[in-house]
Scaffold this motif. Sequence first.
Motif, PDB file in Angstrom:
ATOM      1  N   VAL A   1      13.176   7.061   7.100  1.00 14.24           N
ATOM      2  CA  VAL A   1      12.899   7.254   5.670  1.00 14.24           C
ATOM      3  C   VAL A   1      11.392   7.155   5.419  1.00 14.24           C
ATOM      4  N   TRP A   2      10.761   6.134   6.000  1.00 20.15           N
ATOM      5  CA  TRP A   2       9.324   5.939   5.762  1.00 20.15           C
ATOM      6  C   TRP A   2       8.485   7.005   6.456  1.00 20.15           C
ATOM      7  N   TYR A   3       8.875   7.411   7.658  1.00 16.40           N
ATOM      8  CA  TYR A   3       8.151   8.500   8.325  1.00 16.40           C
ATOM      9  C   TYR A   3       8.248   9.780   7.493  1.00 16.40           C
ATOM     10  N   ARG A   4       9.419  10.034   6.940  1.00 15.29           N
ATOM     11  CA  ARG A   4       9.615  11.219   6.107  1.00 15.29           C
ATOM     12  C   ARG A   4       8.723  11.152   4.861  1.00 15.29           C
ATOM     13  N   LYS A   5       8.646   9.969   4.247  1.00 21.16           N
ATOM     14  CA  LYS A   5       7.775   9.812   3.074  1.00 21.16           C
ATOM     15  C   LYS A   5       6.325  10.098   3.441  1.00 21.16           C
ATOM     16  N   ALA A   6       5.897   9.599   4.596  1.00 18.48           N
ATOM     17  CA  ALA A   6       4.524   9.850   5.041  1.00 18.48           C
ATOM     18  C   ALA A   6       4.289  11.342   5.242  1.00 18.48           C
ATOM     19  N   ALA A   7       5.268  12.001   5.846  1.00 20.61           N
ATOM     20  CA  ALA A   7       5.159  13.451   6.073  1.00 20.61           C
ATOM     21  C   ALA A   7       5.109  14.201   4.739  1.00 20.61           C
ATOM     22  N   GLU A   8       5.925  13.773   3.798  1.00 17.61           N
ATOM     23  CA  GLU A   8       5.935  14.421   2.479  1.00 17.61           C
ATOM     24  C   GLU A   8       4.608  14.240   1.750  1.00 17.61           C
ATOM     25  N   HIS A   9       3.857  13.210   2.128  1.00 26.15           N
ATOM     26  CA  HIS A   9       2.536  12.984   1.545  1.00 26.15           C
ATOM     27  C   HIS A   9       1.438  13.650   2.405  1.00 26.15           C
ATOM     28  N   GLY A  10       1.856  14.492   3.355  1.00 23.40           N
ATOM     29  CA  GLY A  10       0.906  15.288   4.115  1.00 23.40           C
ATOM     30  C   GLY A  10       0.377  14.645   5.384  1.00 23.40           C
TER      31      GLY A  10
ATOM     32  N   ALA B   1       0.834  -1.212   0.000  1.00 19.21           N
ATOM     33  CA  ALA B   1       0.000   0.000   0.000  1.00 19.21           C
ATOM     34  C   ALA B   1       0.867   1.260   0.000  1.00 19.21           C
ATOM     35  N   ALA B   2       1.954   1.249   0.769  1.00 22.18           N
ATOM     36  CA  ALA B   2       2.839   2.415   0.828  1.00 22.18           C
ATOM     37  C   ALA B   2       3.450   2.691  -0.548  1.00 22.18           C
ATOM     38  N   ASN B   3       3.878   1.656  -1.219  1.00 21.42           N
ATOM     39  CA  ASN B   3       4.470   1.836  -2.546  1.00 21.42           C
ATOM     40  C   ASN B   3       3.444   2.275  -3.582  1.00 21.42           C
ATOM     41  N   ALA B   4       2.160   2.119  -3.257  1.00 20.63           N
ATOM     42  CA  ALA B   4       1.085   2.610  -4.133  1.00 20.63           C
ATOM     43  C   ALA B   4       0.686   4.038  -3.765  1.00 20.63           C
ATOM     44  N   GLY B   5       1.353   4.625  -2.749  1.00 25.26           N
ATOM     45  CA  GLY B   5       1.100   6.016  -2.400  1.00 25.26           C
ATOM     46  C   GLY B   5       0.210   6.243  -1.201  1.00 25.26           C
ATOM     47  N   HIS B   6      -0.105   5.226  -0.432  1.00 25.74           N
ATOM     48  CA  HIS B   6      -0.983   5.358   0.742  1.00 25.74           C
ATOM     49  C   HIS B   6      -0.162   5.907   1.909  1.00 25.74           C
ATOM     50  N   ALA B   7      -0.415   7.146   2.293  1.00 24.97           N
ATOM     51  CA  ALA B   7       0.410   7.841   3.292  1.00 24.97           C
ATOM     52  C   ALA B   7       0.380   7.157   4.662  1.00 24.97           C
ATOM     53  N   LEU B   8      -0.777   6.723   5.114  1.00 23.70           N
ATOM     54  CA  LEU B   8      -0.846   6.071   6.423  1.00 23.70           C
ATOM     55  C   LEU B   8      -0.090   4.740   6.404  1.00 23.70           C
TER      56      LEU B   8
END
Length: 113
Positions: free
Chosen positions: A99-108, A68-75
């Motif tokens: 890295v993953w927390y940062r990606k989530a943050a970058e997705h709002g 799901a994360a690789n499909a763009g799901h921020a949570l």
Amino acid sequence: MSEQLAPAVDIAALQQLLHSDPAAAATQLRQAALAGDVNAQFLVAQMHAEGRLLQHDPGTGLHWFMVAANAGHALAMNMVGRCFELGQGTPVDLPLAGVWYRKAAEHGLDWGM
């Protein structure tokens, strides 16, 4: 990024099914996850991570969170970070969690921030 359940998954019907036949609801969600529904992937991951309706299996939970994360799901991105932070389904890896927390943050996602 699509965070809407696919039209094949009727939310009202799924909620009703959860009350009347939880096993069937879990099966329906798993089928939707396998078909590429990102929200179903997240929910299946959560169910495995918590051991609700599906076997408690943190490794399988992490797998579905990653899908799901690789499909763009921020949570899901946030939950991948949490898995790496806490060693749920994987060895602890704090730099990778960051890295993953940062990606989530970058997705709002405020939790990622």
